[in-house]
Design a protein around this motif. Structure first.
Motif: not given
Length: 303
Positions: A23-28, A32-39, A287-290
């Protein structure tokens, strides 16, 4: 050597049903954070490792051999278990206990050698040559890179209004090379610890060079030399690189937990540290994705 977007698309087809669409989570407003840690297996490397194994013409009875600071080994062990083949994983003696224990749970034979990834890598090559097993590189392999890049294709679907920049933590470079290939029209920024700056040093030297490796993120970003694919991709796309201090990484990891309840490893937090430390300052409205790439960590120090 460079990887094309078409290679990433081919990997996406091959990986269908094998990996999670994270998933992608909107932080601000513009973050956004791309939540690849849940892979599966806790990091992006599961994508590349599956693709590398599935793309092989055949799998020997001896199975696969991999060298890793931890995450690539976990990905190799997970993919091998799912495909029903043996896996032998070489890690440094300094690998975090949480990663070594998880390797065993996934069914891999674990061999601990030396103090750095480079030493584990050398031992793994010898073992693969001796047994005839398929050697799976942790980052500098075109199929590994293309598989990793599939998360970039997901981002395009998940953020249809677009984004300008993706911040990516870099060790050996297998992730950033894949993201660059998947997103040729997006600014991709490399973020490295100041004590493990393989890509940054290579760009300064005009070629991959050996660098000393130490610090809080060395278990996942501790490649002594950046991969040739990542270097060539970074040069071809004029990829900027920024460095962050260890304390900034520790602070960013804590912020991710305190502010968003996201538990990640130090290497993953390096990408966010670029923002929290001011190493990378977005332009107004940018627009930044971490990319949060891994979570194989002991969360005890976050409590």
């Amino acid at each position: 050597m460079t990887i094309e977007t078409s290679d990433v698309r081919a990997a996406s087809s091959l990986l269908a049903g094998r990996v999670r669409r994270t998933p992608v989570m909107r932080a601000d407003e513009n973050l956004w954070f791309k939540l690849e840690q849940v892979q599966h297996a806790g990091s992006f490397k599961t994508r590349g490792m599956f693709n590398q194994i599935l793309a092989a013409p055949s799998l020997p009875e001896a199975g696969i051999v991999a060298a890793s600071g931890g995450n690539a080994g976990l990905a190799a062990a997970y993919a091998a278990r799912e495909l029903g083949v043996p896996a032998e994983v070489f890690v440094p003696e300094t690998a975090p206990a949480v990663k070594v224990a998880k390797l065993g749970k996934l069914g891999a034979r674990v061999v601990q050698v030396g103090n750095e990834y480079a030493e584990a890598y050398a031992a793994a090559l010898v073992a693969a040559q001796s047994s005839g097993a398929l050697f799976c590189h942790a980052y500098d392999d075109p199929f590994m890179v293309a598989g990793n890049g599939t998360l970039g294709l997901e981002l395009l679907d998940q953020l249809p209004s677009g984004f300008d920049t993706v911040l990516v933590a870099v060790g050996g470079g297998g992730l950033i090379a894949g993201v660059i290939a998947a997103l040729p029209g997006v600014r991709v920024v490399a973020v490295e610890p100041i004590n493990a700056s393989a890509l940054h040093s290579a760009l300064a030297a005009g070629q991959p060079v050996d660098v000393p490796v130490s610090g809080v993120a060395a278990d996942s970003l501790g490649a002594r030399r950046v991969g040739r694919i990542a270097y060539d991709m970074a040069v071809a796309f004029q990829t900027p690189s920024v460095l962050v201090e260890d304390q900034a990484i520790v602070d960013a990891r804590r912020h991710l937990w305190d502010d968003y309840r996201l538990a990640v490893e130090h290497g993953t937090a390096a990408a966010y540290a670029a923002l929290t430390s001011g190493a990378y300052v977005p332009a107004p409205g940018e627009r930044v994705v971490v990319l949060l790439c891994g979570a194989n960590t002991n969360p005890a120090d976050l409590a």
